[in-house]
Design an enzyme around this catalytic site. Sequence first.
Site, PDB file in Angstrom:
ATOM      1  N   LYS A  53       0.843  -1.207   0.000  1.00 46.74           N
ATOM      2  CA  LYS A  53       0.000   0.000   0.000  1.00 46.74           C
ATOM      3  C   LYS A  53       0.873   1.250   0.000  1.00 46.74           C
ATOM      4  CE  LYS A  53      -3.777  -2.540   2.118  1.00 46.74           C
ATOM      5  NZ  LYS A  53      -4.668  -2.846   3.249  1.00 46.74           N
ATOM      6  N   GLN A  97      -5.201  -2.002   9.334  1.00 43.42           N
ATOM      7  CA  GLN A  97      -5.003  -3.286   8.677  1.00 43.42           C
ATOM      8  C   GLN A  97      -5.612  -4.405   9.530  1.00 43.42           C
ATOM      9  OE1 GLN A  97      -3.794  -3.557   5.594  1.00 43.42           O
ATOM     10  NE2 GLN A  97      -3.994  -5.765   5.587  1.00 43.42           N
ATOM     11  N   ASP A 120     -11.150   2.073   3.334  1.00 49.16           N
ATOM     12  CA  ASP A 120     -11.444   0.641   3.206  1.00 49.16           C
ATOM     13  C   ASP A 120     -12.935   0.400   2.966  1.00 49.16           C
ATOM     14  OD1 ASP A 120      -9.322  -1.136   3.193  1.00 49.16           O
ATOM     15  OD2 ASP A 120      -9.088  -1.135   5.377  1.00 49.16           O
TER      16      ASP A 120
HETATM   17  N1  GUN Z   1      -6.850  -7.517   5.497  1.00 49.03           N
HETATM   18  C1  GUN Z   1      -7.116  -8.234   4.383  1.00 49.03           C
HETATM   19  N2  GUN Z   1      -7.672  -7.445   3.450  1.00 49.03           N
HETATM   20  C2  GUN Z   1      -7.757  -6.216   3.967  1.00 49.03           C
HETATM   21  C3  GUN Z   1      -8.236  -4.966   3.483  1.00 49.03           C
HETATM   22  O1  GUN Z   1      -8.714  -4.818   2.357  1.00 49.03           O
HETATM   23  N3  GUN Z   1      -8.143  -3.930   4.341  1.00 49.03           N
HETATM   24  C4  GUN Z   1      -7.646  -4.049   5.590  1.00 49.03           C
HETATM   25  N4  GUN Z   1      -7.619  -2.980   6.360  1.00 49.03           N
HETATM   26  N5  GUN Z   1      -7.200  -5.177   6.073  1.00 49.03           N
HETATM   27  C5  GUN Z   1      -7.252  -6.265   5.261  1.00 49.03           C
END
Ligand code: GUN
Length: 303
Positions: A53, A97, A120
């Site tokens: 990211k 996350q 998200d």
């Molecule tokens: N863990 C697995 N996929 C995601 C996601 O799209 N966002 C976040 N914050 N955590 C994750």
Amino acid sequence: MGKLINGNKIAAEIKNEIKKEVDELVRLKGVKPGLAVILVGENPASKVYVSNKQKGCDEVGFASETIRMPDTATTAEVLEQIDLLNKRPDIHGLLVQLPLPQQIDKNMVLEAILPEKDVDGFHPINMGRLVAQEDCLVPATASGIIEMLKREKVVMKGANAVMVGHSEIVGKPTALLLLNEWATVTICHIETKDLKMHTRNADILIVAAGVPYLIKEDMVKDGAVVIDVGINRIVKEKANPELLEWRKEDFEAKGATLIGDVDFLKVEPKSSLITPVPGGVGVMTVAMLLYNTMKAARNQARK
Ligand code: GUN
């Protein structure tokens, strides 16, 4: 023979579009989009995702920061960080996350993020707006899947779309987006009695179950479009001979490889379009997170 959907190529196109928008926002408003990621604990997969990211942010010219917290952090401590980031005008997008250590109240954490910074799209306000078909921030993997289908000119209207997996992160929002595109949507999950009966009927089959080799060739209709969301790490000792041969280079270099939930070598010849793992949906998730951050920054710059 299935044609591969090149996630890398589509993600690069989207990132280029975002880059141009960043330049414009900087030029017209003096605003540079900023993304903050809170990472709690030491989950190795999470560390890789967060680092991807950040790299994505660098590529398109966003500011980004990662707030790392120990795996002993409390809900109150995470909420405190969210509050600080909610208040910062240079941070337009904010995500925590997942998964979080079990002592942390995930719902409290997700609901503390300002909905306009919730890149998200996991806040109930954004989820609710998605159900109501109002403008909102949409979970990135789900919107990445729909964006791939659109750019590959897959007709969703009237298609039988089968979503295997019912998670809040992928299955539920993807099913809703497909429904909003007028597909006839079936959602399957771990309690589904006869998975094959449903998947065989799919014109568009999307799989996000986290189970390697879940989807075999006899579960797929001829000419289906197959989207594989699974990311499963298989170590050399657990690999079958076919995989050992196919991913020889990975096993020699890293002792492991990544595969999806679909038995790719068997299913690919039956499909009309199929996503590889890696290089399919995974890269789209980052591109759409950047898209959401751009959108959040644009909206906040308007105020
Ligand atoms: N863990 C697995 N996929 C995601 C996601 O799209 N966002 C976040 N914050 N955590 C994750």
